[in-house]
Design a protein around this motif. Structure first.
Motif, PDB file in Angstrom:
ATOM      1  N   ARG A 158      44.237  -0.654 -36.663  1.00 37.95           N
ATOM      2  CA  ARG A 158      45.210   0.193 -37.353  1.00 37.95           C
ATOM      3  C   ARG A 158      46.492   0.212 -36.541  1.00 37.95           C
ATOM      4  O   ARG A 158      46.499  -0.110 -35.359  1.00 37.95           O
ATOM      5  N   LEU A 159      47.572   0.604 -37.219  1.00 37.77           N
ATOM      6  CA  LEU A 159      48.848   0.728 -36.518  1.00 37.77           C
ATOM      7  C   LEU A 159      48.760   1.875 -35.530  1.00 37.77           C
ATOM      8  O   LEU A 159      48.146   2.915 -35.819  1.00 37.77           O
ATOM      9  N   GLU A 209      52.666  -5.194 -41.710  1.00 36.98           N
ATOM     10  CA  GLU A 209      52.884  -4.758 -43.092  1.00 36.98           C
ATOM     11  C   GLU A 209      51.568  -4.406 -43.776  1.00 36.98           C
ATOM     12  O   GLU A 209      51.475  -3.402 -44.483  1.00 36.98           O
ATOM     13  N   PHE A 210      50.550  -5.223 -43.550  1.00 40.34           N
ATOM     14  CA  PHE A 210      49.242  -4.979 -44.168  1.00 40.34           C
ATOM     15  C   PHE A 210      48.629  -3.686 -43.639  1.00 40.34           C
ATOM     16  O   PHE A 210      48.144  -2.852 -44.418  1.00 40.34           O
ATOM     17  N   LEU A 211      48.660  -3.487 -42.316  1.00 43.26           N
ATOM     18  CA  LEU A 211      48.055  -2.279 -41.742  1.00 43.26           C
ATOM     19  C   LEU A 211      48.828  -1.026 -42.141  1.00 43.26           C
ATOM     20  O   LEU A 211      48.242   0.054 -42.250  1.00 43.26           O
ATOM     21  N   ALA A 212      50.128  -1.158 -42.389  1.00 39.55           N
ATOM     22  CA  ALA A 212      50.920  -0.002 -42.824  1.00 39.55           C
ATOM     23  C   ALA A 212      50.493   0.461 -44.217  1.00 39.55           C
ATOM     24  O   ALA A 212      50.613   1.644 -44.552  1.00 39.55           O
ATOM     25  N   GLN A 213      49.955  -0.456 -45.025  1.00 39.16           N
ATOM     26  CA  GLN A 213      49.520  -0.115 -46.382  1.00 39.16           C
ATOM     27  C   GLN A 213      48.116   0.485 -46.412  1.00 39.16           C
ATOM     28  O   GLN A 213      47.723   1.046 -47.418  1.00 39.16           O
ATOM     29  N   ILE A 222      52.831 -14.040 -38.440  1.00 42.26           N
ATOM     30  CA  ILE A 222      51.499 -13.434 -38.452  1.00 42.26           C
ATOM     31  C   ILE A 222      51.592 -11.970 -38.049  1.00 42.26           C
ATOM     32  O   ILE A 222      51.063 -11.090 -38.735  1.00 42.26           O
ATOM     33  N   SER A 223      52.293 -11.681 -36.955  1.00 44.41           N
ATOM     34  CA  SER A 223      52.418 -10.294 -36.479  1.00 44.41           C
ATOM     35  C   SER A 223      53.084  -9.410 -37.525  1.00 44.41           C
ATOM     36  O   SER A 223      52.627  -8.298 -37.790  1.00 44.41           O
ATOM     37  N   SER A 254      44.990   2.980 -45.545  1.00 43.80           N
ATOM     38  CA  SER A 254      44.770   4.379 -45.162  1.00 43.80           C
ATOM     39  C   SER A 254      43.715   4.482 -44.062  1.00 43.80           C
ATOM     40  O   SER A 254      43.687   5.463 -43.330  1.00 43.80           O
ATOM     41  N   GLU A 255      42.855   3.487 -43.939  1.00 45.97           N
ATOM     42  CA  GLU A 255      41.824   3.457 -42.904  1.00 45.97           C
ATOM     43  C   GLU A 255      41.975   2.164 -42.115  1.00 45.97           C
ATOM     44  O   GLU A 255      42.594   1.210 -42.590  1.00 45.97           O
ATOM     45  N   PRO A 256      41.389   2.102 -40.921  1.00 44.61           N
ATOM     46  CA  PRO A 256      41.460   0.863 -40.145  1.00 44.61           C
ATOM     47  C   PRO A 256      40.860  -0.314 -40.926  1.00 44.61           C
ATOM     48  O   PRO A 256      39.874  -0.158 -41.637  1.00 44.61           O
ATOM     49  N   ALA A 257      41.462  -1.478 -40.786  1.00 41.92           N
ATOM     50  CA  ALA A 257      41.021  -2.667 -41.514  1.00 41.92           C
ATOM     51  C   ALA A 257      40.298  -3.615 -40.570  1.00 41.92           C
ATOM     52  O   ALA A 257      40.704  -3.787 -39.416  1.00 41.92           O
ATOM     53  N   HIS A 258      39.220  -4.228 -41.075  1.00 43.35           N
ATOM     54  CA  HIS A 258      38.455  -5.189 -40.286  1.00 43.35           C
ATOM     55  C   HIS A 258      39.260  -6.483 -40.160  1.00 43.35           C
ATOM     56  O   HIS A 258      40.073  -6.820 -41.024  1.00 43.35           O
ATOM     57  N   ALA A 259      39.032  -7.214 -39.089  1.00 51.88           N
ATOM     58  CA  ALA A 259      39.773  -8.449 -38.830  1.00 51.88           C
ATOM     59  C   ALA A 259      39.597  -9.460 -39.959  1.00 51.88           C
ATOM     60  O   ALA A 259      40.532 -10.188 -40.288  1.00 51.88           O
TER      61      ALA A 259
END
Length: 168
Positions: free
Chosen positions: A132-133, A76-80, A70-71, A82-87
């Motif tokens: 975000r990362l 990997e998803f957050l690295a792709q 999961i981590s 450009s903006e913060p992603a919602h949970a």
């Protein structure tokens, strides 16, 4: 009186038969769902090992995901992004990639994973459950280079150990 008792028994029997038919219909639906789940859950058609063939399949518990899956998938998803992603977007991506947390409340499980990653310094909450990362310490913008031959500014204190210095 016997006719009345017989009539009551027939009424109850009819109600019980209707309930049995409803339960039978539910049982058929559950079997169909289990068959569909089994068909989509089959990944490889390789021959099982002798040990696996002897052991009965335990369908009561979902299989445990590999540690760190999961981590790693969240990173990997957050690295792709450009903006913060919602949970919820993160959870949808995890579900698509087969790494979604399992259990009755997967979003709560994901939230605890995100919080643990935040405490480890891997990610940060940008507000409103958007993640975000975290940028690496060395990747911050470098300070502006000083002009050649310039000396850094010197700051002097007006106090010496908490007491004002005597002027003069």
């Amino acid at each position: 009186m016997a006719d009345q008792f017989t009539q009551q028994l027939h009424t109850e029997l009819t109600a019980i038969q209707a309930e049995i038919e409803q339960l039978e219909a539910k049982r058929r639906l559950v079997e169909e769902l289990l068959d569909l789940e089994k068909d989509t859950g089959a990944t490889a058609t390789a021959t099982p090992t002798r040990r696996a063939a002897q052991r009965p399949a335990d369908t009561s518990k979902p299989r445990r995901l590999p540690r760190g899956l999961i981590s790693r998938t969240v990173r990997e998803f957050l690295a792709q992004q450009s903006e913060p992603a919602h949970a919820t977007a993160i959870l949808a991506h995890l579900a698509r990639s087969g790494a979604a947390p399992q259990g009755a409340k997967p979003i709560a499980n994901l939230q605890s994973n995100l919080q643990r990653m935040k405490e480890a310094g891997e990610i940060e909450n940008a507000g409103r459950n958007r993640w975000r990362l975290r940028e690496a310490e060395g990747s911050e913008a470098p300070a502006a280079p000083a002009a050649p031959g310039a000396t850094p500014a010197v700051v002097t204190s007006a106090t010496l150990l908490g007491r004002p210095q005597a002027s003069g």
